[in-house]
Scaffold this motif. Structure first.
Motif, PDB file in Angstrom:
ATOM      1  N   GLU C  29       0.849  -1.186   0.000  1.00 23.64           N
ATOM      2  CA  GLU C  29       0.000   0.000   0.000  1.00 23.64           C
ATOM      3  C   GLU C  29       0.885   1.236   0.000  1.00 23.64           C
ATOM      4  OE1 GLU C  29      -2.808   0.000   3.139  1.00 23.64           O
ATOM      5  OE2 GLU C  29      -4.160   1.356   2.076  1.00 23.64           O
ATOM      6  N   THR C  31       1.091   5.358  -0.206  1.00 24.31           N
ATOM      7  CA  THR C  31       0.260   6.541   0.018  1.00 24.31           C
ATOM      8  C   THR C  31       1.099   7.813  -0.060  1.00 24.31           C
ATOM      9  OG1 THR C  31      -0.690   5.143   1.749  1.00 24.31           O
ATOM     10  CG2 THR C  31      -1.638   7.338   1.477  1.00 24.31           C
ATOM     11  N   SER C  58      -0.433   7.309  -4.914  1.00 27.49           N
ATOM     12  CA  SER C  58      -1.047   6.373  -3.979  1.00 27.49           C
ATOM     13  C   SER C  58      -1.698   5.230  -4.743  1.00 27.49           C
ATOM     14  CB  SER C  58      -2.139   7.072  -3.146  1.00 27.49           C
ATOM     15  OG  SER C  58      -1.627   8.219  -2.539  1.00 27.49           O
ATOM     16  N   SER C  60      -2.687   0.637  -4.130  1.00 27.82           N
ATOM     17  CA  SER C  60      -2.437  -0.563  -3.344  1.00 27.82           C
ATOM     18  C   SER C  60      -2.517  -1.770  -4.271  1.00 27.82           C
ATOM     19  CB  SER C  60      -3.452  -0.677  -2.209  1.00 27.82           C
ATOM     20  OG  SER C  60      -4.737  -0.869  -2.751  1.00 27.82           O
ATOM     21  N   GLY C  93       5.915  10.379   2.065  1.00 26.20           N
ATOM     22  CA  GLY C  93       4.911   9.370   1.773  1.00 26.20           C
ATOM     23  C   GLY C  93       5.188   8.064   2.476  1.00 26.20           C
TER      24      GLY C  93
END
Lengths: 337, 350, 358
Positions: C29, C31, C58, C60, C93
């Motif tokens: 994941e 982000t 971002s 996933s 991030g």
């Protein structure tokens, strides 16, 4: 472009300062680190079996009893504003740029260097022109006729040139051409250019050839390799596809690109030439900077050695600066990115 | 795009390559990079030459331009360009044709331009070899050409160096240089492979437009069947230095007759069809030209080689024209059988 | 590539195709990932600008699935991949792998991670040491990570060679004796040696011949099914990405402009850039030459050194309005659109009516 030049120039100056510190350090700091006392250090500069008085004199004269930073500062002061020298009974004024006085002859260093420099410069400049012209020429021809008899012969000769030491080629050439063929029946000697240009050149021919043999060989191999690589480049194919005559392809496109790396090496080599010059000068009995530096090292004449080293550094740094600038002129990618 | 064939020189084609062979003697043996290649091309038309690495497609293009050094390469056969034969001609005569009557653009426009000269200088040089004009006139022409290939503010960019251009702009400049003398034949060797897809589309459009304007013949060399389908009128598929299939673009994509072409089509995922579960690649790898398989060079990778009764291993298949078409393929397999395989086994799965 | 790490907790990823969101959460994941490179210039080499190579990305990836990252050169897709591998330190991030934050791990703590996340490179020629045999190349990870194998390293390597479709007898050969496609297989075998959970593949087939590309694509798919691997595939070839991916993210100037399930993205692209990209791909069907809709973008991708304000795509966009020049659109699901289909556009393309659901 201007910012590039200024940046490189500042870099060159910084290089000069650093190398003077290093040279200074080698002679004054390293022995101390190795455990020598100031007395012992001074004794090394005071000749054989010195008296304590002589040692003390040296200490005062060289300022060895002062902190190292002060010593360096005094040296730099001498270079820029000159300094007084305590020479036994009298004081001598050494005008800037003052590189000090010889321990052995009590002469000022700089005039001595300037006196010797023309010999080495004559040797170096003539030899460098000779080796660039022949080396690059042979390299280009070899590359264009790769695999031919000429190429093979040139590369074998080049290999010999790279591996044979200067004193060997020098002595052989003296034996064969000067004495054997009687072209220089009394041997060669240095005649100043200002005195008689013809004699100057005539006497320098053998040293030039000897000194340039090594470098020409190196440059021939370098040029050949560079040329072959460039000839395989896509833009050479493009130049041919445009319908350019082969001669133009070689000169305008291939040669220009393959000579740029040679330019870099050339700058370095010119600066480093002193090493080759030392051997050549002693082989032919010329009194140049190389001979001077050898002599100074053997007699422990520190100011003279430092003078030679600094002069050589100045050469290397300035030539490299010049090469950097030239490179930027030749290659727009350096200039514009 | 698909205009009818123009006959410019009374019956004989504009470009006629006959039995072209380009062999390189090496220490490891004779490399037959191109071995008996024949094709024709008219002005205003585009031939796509498709093949993988080592198929001989790039060697062919350099051969047409006469860029192989006679010392390294043995070139035989005939290349007729507008009535002149090039293989046997004096190299200097061929040199004079290069750039003026036939020009080439390359895959990597950055490495294909000299880094030390401005874009303008390189175009001016190309123009002035073949045209006795002043530098000033040539410069004006260069600016004009740069404008025509879609470079904005060409009068300023003409003095830029190649590294100051973006990839797409460089390829445009390369095209401007190639077209500066208005050549009748343009050879494009993977001209868009190094470019991004949106830029590739621009360059393909540009080539199409310029072809219309200059009425040039284009040889488009590529590994990308998509590019071929977009641009070509005829397609020639090369494998191991030989032509294995040659025909009109519609035939090649809708009725291909060679198992290798099937393999190429089955190897590429396609955006214009529903996503397939699996790709149908050709097994093995392209052959080395030094050690080409006997018989049909493709037979070790061919799924149908066992249906030829052993001929594929011993006999080089001839390039045969299918009756009532212009479509040729070099395969031992019976043509009816191949049609059946394509229609039932291959085509529906693509 | 050198790989190193010690033993990780779990033996291997679960079997193929687990239900996304089935309890465990995504394997990877990412982000708000950013990577800024400073640009120095002038006499004092001051920092004069920042290249925002990746600017807030971002996404996933679920276990056993494949995410495709597509975009043109300079869009930041490779930098993103290198940050996941921690070959590049993120400026900002978060990267969570199996729920654990790895974006801020110190280099010394990365060893276990190197085992779980592996990379396949584009160039099968330069990424293999020419002086080492295939056996020692593929076996190197075992030694570097000090892994005990049941029947010795040689046996393990031969099994790997077989797994990627190479002859295990070729254990003692050198890379130059193999073709490009086989070399890429060697690279893949080396990647698989430590049973990684996530593989980042950067342009895995673009240097290969067409007929070989398909072999490697099929191999990657087979390995995913057999070993339950999770892929992040970075590529510029939209057709290859469609074929191999479950989800696809389109990048432009360091940002994701659209992300959706594969079928959704290719049949109902909402971002004008995605639409333009798709229409630029040449289609291997001469019949489609004249009929199909073409969107031709003008100009080049702007330099990431000087990205346009507002929406990064607006200078090339045919739908751009004043709003696009000042306000950067956020990446978000469209109200009433397919869930999971996010687009960063003020004026997304409408869904075609009665779009076929494949």
């Amino acid at each position: 472009m201007l910012s590039f030049i200024i940046r490189r120039f500042l870099g060159a100056m910084a290089m000069l300062v650093v190398s003077s510190i290093v040279t200074f350090g080698i002679f004054f700091v390293l022995p101390k680190l190795a455990g020598q006392t100031t007395d012992q250090l001074a004794a090394t500069y005071a000749g054989k079996a010195p008296t304590q008085q002589a040692i003390d004199d040296i200490k005062v004269r060289l300022g060895l009893d002062e902190p190292i930073a002060v010593q360096y500062a005094r040296f730099v002061e001498g270079v820029f504003v000159g300094k007084e020298f305590d020479n036994g009974p009298s004081e001598i004024w050494c005008p800037p740029p003052c590189l000090g006085y010889s321990f052995t002859t009590n002469e000022p260093v700089l005039p001595k260097l300037l006196d010797r420099a023309p010999v080495t410069l004559s040797l170096a400049l003539g030899a460098s022109v000779l080796w660039v012209v022949t080396g690059v020429g042979i390299g280009v021809l070899s590359a264009l006729r790769r695999g031919s008899v000429f190429d093979r012969a040139a590369m074998v000769t080049a290999l010999a040139g790279v591996s044979l030491p200067i004193y060997f080629t020098g002595l052989v050439s003296l034996a064969v051409f000067a004495y054997g063929l009687g072209l220089w029946p009394t041997g060669v000697r240095y005649v100043p250019f200002t005195e008689n240009p013809v004699d100057w050149a005539y006497n320098l021919i053998l040293p030039w050839v000897t000194l340039s043999f090594l470098y020409a060989a190196l440059y021939a191999r370098l040029t050949r390799a560079g040329m072959l690589e460039t000839l395989g480049e896509d833009y050479i194919r493009t130049a041919r596809a445009k319908g350019l005559p082969e001669r133009t392809v070689i000169t305008r496109h291939a040669l220009r690109a393959s000579l740029t790396p040679i330019l870099t090496v050339f700058g370095l080599d010119l600066g480093l030439l002193l090493g080759g010059a030392v051997l050549t000068e002693s082989t032919f009995g010329f009194a140049g900077l190389g001979a001077l530096s050898i002599q100074s090292i053997f007699t422990g004449d520190l100011p003279m050695v430092m003078g030679v080293v600094l002069l050589a550094t100045l050469f290397v740094v300035l030539l490299n600066f010049l090469v950097d600038v030239l490179y930027a002129v030749v290659d727009p990618r350096v200039r514009l990115s | 795009m698909s205009e009818p064939v123009k006959d410019t020189s009374g019956g004989s084609p504009f470009l006629d390559v006959r039995d072209l062979r380009i062999h390189f003697p090496t220490d490891d043996g004779l490399v037959r990079s191109v071995d008996g290649l024949s094709f024709t091309l008219e002005r205003g038309r585009t031939l796509g030459i498709v093949g993988e690495s080592g198929s001989g497609k790039s060697v062919t293009s350099l051969g047409i331009l006469g860029l192989h050094h006679r010392r390294n390469a043995r070139v035989s056969g005939e290349i007729w360009l507008d009535g002149k034969e090039l293989v046997g001609a004096d190299p200097d005569d061929v040199r004079r044709l290069r750039g003026r009557h036939m020009a080439m653009i390359f895959q990597d426009p950055l490495s294909s331009m000299h880094p030390f000269y401005t874009i303008g200088a390189q175009i001016i040089e190309a123009y002035r070899i073949h045209n006795a004009v002043s530098k000033k006139v040539a410069r004006k022409h260069a600016i004009d050409m740069l404008g025509r290939v879609g470079i904005p503010t060409p009068d300023k960019r003409v003095d830029d160096y190649p590294h100051q251009f973006s990839g797409g702009m460089r390829q445009r400049a390369m095209i401007a240089m190639a077209l500066s003398c208005d050549p009748e034949l343009l050879i494009a060797d993977e001209p868009t492979t190094a470019l991004d897809v949106t830029v590739q589309a621009q360059i393909l459009d540009l080539l199409r437009d310029l072809q219309r304007e200059f009425d040039s013949a284009i040889i488009m060399i590529t590994h990308d069947l998509g590019v071929v389908a977009e641009l070509a009128d005829d397609v020639l598929v090369m494998y191991g230095g030989r032509c294995v299939e040659y025909g009109a673009v519609d035939d090649m994509f809708h009725r291909p007759l060679h198992p290798y072409t099937w393999g190429l089509l089955g190897s590429m995922p396609r955006l214009d069809r529903a996503r397939t579960e699996r790709l149908m690649p050709v097994k093995g790898a392209p052959p080395s030209l030094i050690n080409l398989p006997s018989g049909c060079a493709f037979h070790p990778r061919c799924a149908y080689a066992d249906r030829t009764g052993g001929r594929s291993q011993t006999e080089v298949p001839e390039l045969r024209v299918e009756p009532e078409t212009t479509h040729r393929a070099a395969c031992h397999l019976d043509v009816a059988e191949r049609r059946r395989v394509w229609e039932t086994e291959i085509g529906p799965k693509l | 590539m050198e790989t190193d790490a010690v033993k990780a907790a779990e033996p291997a990823a679960p079997a193929a195709s687990p239900a996304p969101g089935g309890g465990e959460g995504p394997l990877l994941e990412v982000t708000g990932l950013r990577k800024y490179f400073p640009v120095h210039a002038g006499l004092m080499r001051r920092q004069v600008a920042t290249v925002k190579a990746v600017d807030g990305v971002s996404f996933s990836v679920d276990r056993g699935r494949t995410l495709g990252l597509v975009g043109e050169s300079g869009c930041g897709k490779t930098t993103t991949g290198r940050m996941i591998m921690r070959l590049e330190d993120p400026t900002a991030g978060s990267i969570r792998f199996e729920g654990r934050e790895i974006a801020t791990l110190r280099q010394s703590r990365l060893r276990p991670l190197r085992r779980d996340i592996q990379m396949i490179f584009q160039d099968p020629y330069s990424s293999l040491n020419p002086r080492k045999t295939v056996g020692s190349i593929v076996g190197a990870p075992f030694h570097l990570q000090d892994i005990k194998t049941e029947h010795g390293v040689k046996r393990a390597v031969q099994e790997l060679l077989e797994l990627v479709g190479l002859n295990p007898e070729h254990y003692n050969r050198y890379p130059h004796e193999f073709s490009g496609g086989q070399r890429q297989r060697i690279g893949i075998a080396r990647t698989l040696a430590l049973k990684p959970k996530l593989i980042v593949a950067d342009e895995p087939v673009s240097a290969l011949d067409v007929s070989i590309q398909a072999q490697v694509v099929n191999l990657l798919e087979d390995l995913q099914n057999e070993l339950g691997l999770t892929y992040v595939v970075i590529a510029h070839d939209l057709s290859v990405v469609r074929h191999i991916s479950d989800r696809v993210a389109v990048m432009y100037l360091g940002r994701i402009v659209e992300i959706a399930d594969q079928a959704d993205l290719y049949t109902r692209p909402k971002h004008p850039y995605t639409k333009a990209l798709l229409s630029a791909v040449p289609v291997p069907d001469p019949a489609a030459r004249d009929g199909r809709e073409r969107i031709r973008l003008t100009g080049d991708v702007p330099s990431p050194l000087n990205p346009p304000p507002g929406c990064p795509f607006h200078p090339r966009c045919w739908k751009a309005q004043d709003r696009c020049k000042v306000e950067e659109p956020a990446l978000a699901d469209e109200a009433g659109g397919t869930p999971g289909h996010a687009v960063a556009c003020h004026f997304p393309e409408p869904a075609p009516e009665a779009a076929p659901v494949p």
